[in-house]
Design a protein around this motif. Structure first.
Motif, PDB file in Angstrom:
ATOM      1  N   TYR A 125      36.089  52.302  42.107  1.00  0.00           N
ATOM      2  CA  TYR A 125      37.581  51.458  41.861  1.00  0.00           C
ATOM      3  C   TYR A 125      38.164  52.588  40.933  1.00  0.00           C
ATOM      4  O   TYR A 125      39.438  52.757  41.187  1.00  0.00           O
ATOM      5  N   LEU A 131      42.190  52.663  40.666  1.00  0.00           N
ATOM      6  CA  LEU A 131      42.917  51.443  40.203  1.00  0.00           C
ATOM      7  C   LEU A 131      42.991  51.416  38.429  1.00  0.00           C
ATOM      8  O   LEU A 131      42.426  52.121  37.904  1.00  0.00           O
ATOM      9  N   PRO A 144      37.821  48.532  35.502  1.00  0.00           N
ATOM     10  CA  PRO A 144      39.106  48.168  36.535  1.00  0.00           C
ATOM     11  C   PRO A 144      39.528  47.074  36.313  1.00  0.00           C
ATOM     12  O   PRO A 144      38.711  45.676  36.051  1.00  0.00           O
ATOM     13  N   THR A 146      40.454  44.254  37.354  1.00  0.00           N
ATOM     14  CA  THR A 146      40.428  43.388  38.639  1.00  0.00           C
ATOM     15  C   THR A 146      39.783  42.127  38.238  1.00  0.00           C
ATOM     16  O   THR A 146      39.248  41.960  37.372  1.00  0.00           O
ATOM     17  N   ASP A 147      39.904  40.959  39.367  1.00  0.00           N
ATOM     18  CA  ASP A 147      39.454  39.823  39.141  1.00  0.00           C
ATOM     19  C   ASP A 147      37.761  39.678  39.083  1.00  0.00           C
ATOM     20  O   ASP A 147      37.010  39.015  39.019  1.00  0.00           O
ATOM     21  N   GLU A 148      37.333  40.822  39.848  1.00  0.00           N
ATOM     22  CA  GLU A 148      35.723  41.037  39.720  1.00  0.00           C
ATOM     23  C   GLU A 148      35.079  41.359  38.395  1.00  0.00           C
ATOM     24  O   GLU A 148      34.021  41.011  38.139  1.00  0.00           O
ATOM     25  N   TYR A 160      44.844  38.991  32.926  1.00  0.00           N
ATOM     26  CA  TYR A 160      43.611  38.836  32.844  1.00  0.00           C
ATOM     27  C   TYR A 160      43.133  38.428  31.355  1.00  0.00           C
ATOM     28  O   TYR A 160      43.876  38.861  30.407  1.00  0.00           O
TER      29      TYR A 160
END
Length: 169
Positions: A125, A131, A144, A146-148, A160
């Motif tokens: 990522y 990202l 990163p 991200t929602d991960e 976030y």
């Protein structure tokens, strides 16, 4: 120029994203790796010298994953497994039922695989996909955005939470 031999190619299929490979490496580690679980960092032991460099690198990566995702009790169980203790003996030493030893070992292998996959995605990522990243307020790891890796938080400027999912557990 380095040449790859048939001996070298047989290790190419060993990856830490395969729980079976992780189980085999951990189970038979004591018979092939004298450095066992960071015991002799920086020292080449007799059996280690006979190992293929790919396998040595695999054990080094495995040690890093173990540091990142396992607790002391789990590491102790792995040390007993590497020393070829029976599940019965391990259960006695740790004060846990025989059935629990196998379940905990499976859980450990699964955790290592998950952490390996997480580290791999982190690199892909950020390095390959470029990202945006965010630093976790607890562990300070740059991950990163991200929602991960982070839970969603609609009240936050970047949407976030400040702590990564791993730290929020």
């Amino acid at each position: 120029m380095a040449y790859q031999t048939a001996k070298d190619t047989k290790y190419q299929h060993l990856v830490l994203s395969d729980e079976t490979v992780i189980k085999e490496l951990l189970t038979f580690r004591g018979s092939i790796d004298d450095t066992m679980l960071n015991g002799s960092q920086g020292v080449c032991a007799s059996n280690t010298l006979k190992m293929n460099t790919d396998v040595i690198s695999l054990f080094a990566d495995l040690d890093e994953l173990i540091k990142k995702c396992l607790n002391e009790e789990q590491v102790e169980l792995l040390e007993y497994i590497a020393k070829d203790y029976t599940n019965y003996k391990i259960g006695q030493l740790l004060g846990i039922p025989l059935k629990t030893v196998g379940r905990r070992f499976n859980t450990i292998c699964h955790q290592i695989k998950q952490e390996n996959d997480r580290q791999w995605r982190k690199v892909v990522y950020t390095k390959n996909l470029n990202l945006r990243t965010k630093s976790c307020s607890k562990c300070k790891e740059r991950l990163p955005a991200t929602d991960e890796f982070y839970s969603l938080n609609s009240s936050s400027k970047d949407l976030y939470h400040s702590q990564c999912k791993k730290c929020k557990k």
